[in-house]
Design a protein around this motif. Sequence first.
Motif, PDB file in Angstrom:
ATOM      1  N   GLU A  46       0.830  -1.200   0.000  1.00 43.61           N
ATOM      2  CA  GLU A  46       0.000   0.000   0.000  1.00 43.61           C
ATOM      3  C   GLU A  46       0.866   1.251   0.000  1.00 43.61           C
ATOM      4  O   GLU A  46       1.913   1.306   0.638  1.00 43.61           O
ATOM      5  N   TYR A  59       0.780  13.841  -0.093  1.00 43.73           N
ATOM      6  CA  TYR A  59      -0.368  12.957   0.147  1.00 43.73           C
ATOM      7  C   TYR A  59      -0.023  11.989   1.268  1.00 43.73           C
ATOM      8  O   TYR A  59       1.116  11.495   1.343  1.00 43.73           O
ATOM      9  N   TYR A  60      -1.009  11.707   2.125  1.00 44.24           N
ATOM     10  CA  TYR A  60      -0.860  10.691   3.162  1.00 44.24           C
ATOM     11  C   TYR A  60      -2.087   9.796   3.169  1.00 44.24           C
ATOM     12  O   TYR A  60      -3.224  10.258   3.075  1.00 44.24           O
ATOM     13  N   ASP A  61      -1.838   8.511   3.316  1.00 50.16           N
ATOM     14  CA  ASP A  61      -2.943   7.588   3.529  1.00 50.16           C
ATOM     15  C   ASP A  61      -3.567   7.870   4.889  1.00 50.16           C
ATOM     16  O   ASP A  61      -2.876   8.299   5.826  1.00 50.16           O
ATOM     17  N   ASP A  62      -4.857   7.628   5.004  1.00 54.92           N
ATOM     18  CA  ASP A  62      -5.544   7.905   6.268  1.00 54.92           C
ATOM     19  C   ASP A  62      -4.927   7.149   7.440  1.00 54.92           C
ATOM     20  O   ASP A  62      -4.978   7.617   8.580  1.00 54.92           O
ATOM     21  N   SER A  63      -4.352   6.002   7.182  1.00 55.66           N
ATOM     22  CA  SER A  63      -3.804   5.190   8.268  1.00 55.66           C
ATOM     23  C   SER A  63      -2.580   5.821   8.930  1.00 55.66           C
ATOM     24  O   SER A  63      -2.229   5.446  10.059  1.00 55.66           O
ATOM     25  N   LYS A  65      -1.923   9.468   8.493  1.00 54.96           N
ATOM     26  CA  LYS A  65      -2.101  10.919   8.534  1.00 54.96           C
ATOM     27  C   LYS A  65      -2.028  11.422   9.978  1.00 54.96           C
ATOM     28  O   LYS A  65      -2.640  10.867  10.878  1.00 54.96           O
ATOM     29  N   GLY A  66      -1.240  12.468  10.169  1.00 57.23           N
ATOM     30  CA  GLY A  66      -1.070  13.038  11.497  1.00 57.23           C
ATOM     31  C   GLY A  66       0.042  12.398  12.301  1.00 57.23           C
ATOM     32  O   GLY A  66       0.446  12.929  13.346  1.00 57.23           O
ATOM     33  N   ARG A  67       0.558  11.264  11.842  1.00 57.75           N
ATOM     34  CA  ARG A  67       1.648  10.578  12.558  1.00 57.75           C
ATOM     35  C   ARG A  67       2.939  10.526  11.741  1.00 57.75           C
ATOM     36  O   ARG A  67       4.022  10.589  12.320  1.00 57.75           O
ATOM     37  N   ASP A  90       1.625  -0.863  12.123  1.00 58.23           N
ATOM     38  CA  ASP A  90       2.586  -0.246  11.213  1.00 58.23           C
ATOM     39  C   ASP A  90       3.721  -1.196  10.856  1.00 58.23           C
ATOM     40  O   ASP A  90       4.557  -0.876  10.004  1.00 58.23           O
TER      41      ASP A  90
END
Length: 122
Positions: A46, A59-63, A65-67, A90
Motif C-alpha cells: 500500500e 499525500y498521506y494515507d488515512d492510516s 495521517k497526522g503521525r 505499522d
Amino acid sequence: QAHLVESGGGSVEAGGSLRLSCAASASVYGSVCMAWFRHTPGQGRERIATTYNYGDRPYYDDSVKGRFTIARDNAKKTLYLNMNGLKPEDTAMYYCAAGSRCSAIWDDYEFWGQGTQVSVSS
C-alpha cells in the motif's frame, strides 16, 4: 547500481518513533514524484505517502495521517519518512519509489528500493 537505498528501519515499542531514509542517485532524485509504500503479508503493498518535486502538498494515507511526515533533503538527495506514534499495525517492510507521476499503484513507478523492515511491538 542501486538507484534508491532505504535505511533506518528497526524494532520499536508502540508509541515510539523512527526515521526512514531513502538515498537516491542524482538522476532518480529528480523524478517528479517520490513515494513511500509498505508491504505486509495480510494487507499487500500500500502507498502511504507521496511528494512532488515541485513542492505541492504531500499525500498521506488515512492510516498514517497526522503521525507520519514525508520530506525531501535536496542537498543530500534523500527522501525521509518521519514516523511518530508507531502502532503494531505499522509493522511492515517499507519501500521508497520514484516515478514520473504520483500513483497508488506500485507498478506505475520506475524505480524502487530494496526495503527496510519496521517492527512495532505492543
